[in-house]
Design an enzyme around this catalytic site. Structure first.
Site, PDB file in Angstrom:
ATOM      1  N   TRP A 149      52.164  31.109 -33.659  1.00 58.54           N
ATOM      2  CA  TRP A 149      51.469  30.825 -34.915  1.00 58.54           C
ATOM      3  C   TRP A 149      49.966  31.070 -34.803  1.00 58.54           C
ATOM      4  CZ3 TRP A 149      54.646  27.321 -32.359  1.00 58.54           C
ATOM      5  CH2 TRP A 149      53.991  26.412 -31.526  1.00 58.54           C
TER       6      TRP A 149
ATOM      7  N   GLU B 166      52.582  23.907 -38.545  1.00 59.32           N
ATOM      8  CA  GLU B 166      51.878  22.628 -38.589  1.00 59.32           C
ATOM      9  C   GLU B 166      52.815  21.482 -38.955  1.00 59.32           C
ATOM     10  OE1 GLU B 166      49.125  22.036 -37.369  1.00 59.32           O
ATOM     11  OE2 GLU B 166      48.374  24.069 -37.118  1.00 59.32           O
TER      12      GLU B 166
ATOM     13  N   TYR C  68      44.879  16.205 -41.976  1.00 64.31           N
ATOM     14  CA  TYR C  68      44.917  17.094 -40.821  1.00 64.31           C
ATOM     15  C   TYR C  68      45.500  18.458 -41.190  1.00 64.31           C
ATOM     16  CZ  TYR C  68      46.620  19.745 -37.046  1.00 64.31           C
ATOM     17  OH  TYR C  68      46.880  20.826 -36.255  1.00 64.31           O
TER      18      TYR C  68
ATOM     19  N   ASP D 203      43.024  15.526 -35.220  1.00 63.03           N
ATOM     20  CA  ASP D 203      44.347  15.113 -34.747  1.00 63.03           C
ATOM     21  C   ASP D 203      44.149  14.227 -33.520  1.00 63.03           C
ATOM     22  OD1 ASP D 203      43.537  16.891 -32.828  1.00 63.03           O
ATOM     23  OD2 ASP D 203      45.544  17.720 -32.517  1.00 63.03           O
TER      24      ASP D 203
END
Length: 366
Positions: free
Chosen positions: A41, A54, A137, A155
DNA sequence: AAAACGGGGCG
DNA sequence: CGCCCAGTTTT
């Protein structure tokens, strides 16, 4: 305050600001480029793939989420294919990863993007943040990674790195602590390259500034780290409050009819829309359980009770004491009731996305 | 047993 | 905002 000191204060604030950015960013980003993991990713700016990764990685380690990411990309290469999929197929791919509401929200949001946004992923922070399953986030992550927008992610890694660098001892899981983290983060966030910066600080937290035994002696930021200089690395970050674990009781009825069995679809709460054996969520004696089930399903009370197995299952805030009552039915005594399905036992966990507790029972049977 | 993990939803 | 929700793996 005279004019001179006013302007000199401004000047020193501004120069300190840029010094901090330059100092941390020029150390952190080269470290990242040297040490980063090669993750799929990170090789795309397609918002669909970034969003998918995510969601899969929320509260989940990279090593655990990676195989699921590869499966999802293969099965659902476009957001429209994900939107048009059956929820059961999505839950089946998700099986074993946990936090199943993520999968349901993923499906819902795919449909919103496919049919309300005409397949185009929203490209500003507010619209991204408004999607179901996307909080602060994840919105910042998508905005920066897919669209290059200057939003800083926070995070678990960022919380740890920032609290150590700035010597923040207030609990990071409380509003006060989070406020300090945000102020500190703003001082070193580099808005000119938000994507790389966000990746870098998270990777740094994951590989270098680890929860236990961080590699401080060989750390590019150790001369800028208040936790290191004050020997408080192993007590920062701090957290407060323990989640209370409540005990709950489950009684499952496993009806066997040759290779077939009966299941129901769970309709609420944890494991919603996953399948399980018929369940009573209440503490009862064995005879009360048998009486309840024989009445509910119209089974003779002289049924053969094959076995009673107990399984304990621990969740973050719950300890489940489960009992599985296995009975044998005779042919001709089919159960006809709403929400109860007769299926092949082997289809559990394959055709039917199945709750972990039910899978755990089946695994122990083998 | 406790902590950690690339948090989020809801009132 | 404060509070509650929540699964699996690692230590």
């Amino acid at each position: 305050m005279d004019k001179f000191s006013f302007f000199s204060n401004i000047l020193s604030f501004v120069s300190t600001f840029f010094e901090n950015i330059l100092k941390i960013a020029t150390l952190l980003i080269p470290w990242y480029q040297e040490n980063k993991r090669d993750l799929p990713w990170r090789a795309t700016r397609n918002p669909y793939y970034i969003w998918l990764s995510e969601i899969l990685l929320q509260q989940t380690r990279v090593a655990q989420g990676l195989p699921y990411y590869l499966k999802f990309v293969e099965h659902f290469p476009t957001i429209k294919k994900l939107a048009d999929a059956r929820e059961e197929d999505i839950l089946n791919l998700w099986q074993g990863l946990g936090y199943y509401s993520r999968a349901r929200n993923l499906h819902h949001t795919a449909q919103v993007i496919a049919y309300q946004y005409n397949g185009r992923f929203p490209s500003n922070y507010q619209d991204i943040r408004a999607l179901k399953g996307i909080g602060d986030y994840t919105a910042a992550a998508i905005a920066s990674f897919a669209f290059g927008l200057p939003h800083a992610v926070i995070d678990g890694n960022v919380n740890r790195v920032i609290s150590r660098l700035f010597g923040i001892e207030k609990p990071i899981n409380k509003p006060d602590g989070q406020a300090e983290i945000k102020i500190a983060l703003e001082q070193i966030f580099d808005p000119s390259r938000p994507d790389i910066w966000n990746q870098a600080i998270m990777e740094f937290g994951a590989l270098q500034c680890t929860p236990r035994n961080p590699n401080c002696t060989d750390c590019p930021l150790n001369t800028n780290c208040l936790a290191w200089s004050s020997k408080k690395v192993n007590i920062i970050p701090t957290k407060e409050g323990k989640t209370k674990v409540t005990q709950v009781y489950h009684s499952y009825l496993v009806m066997r009819l040759g290779s077939k069995t009966y299941i129901q679809k769970r309709e609420t709460g944890i494991w919603k829309n996953l399948y399980q054996f018929p369940l009573i969520e209440k503490q009862m004696s064995d005879s009360e359980v048998i009486n309840h089930f024989t009445e509910e399903f119209g089974i003779r009370k002289t049924i053969h009770l094959h076995s009673i197995r107990e399984i304990e299952h621990i969740l973050t805030h719950r300890k489940i004491f489960a009992k599985f009552y296995t009975i044998s039915l005779n042919t001709g005594s089919e159960i006809l009731k709403n929400n109860i399905f007769e299926i092949e036992l082997d289809d559990l966990g394959k055709v039917f996305p199945t709750s972990v507790l039910t899978l755990k029972y089946l695994k122990q049977q083998k």
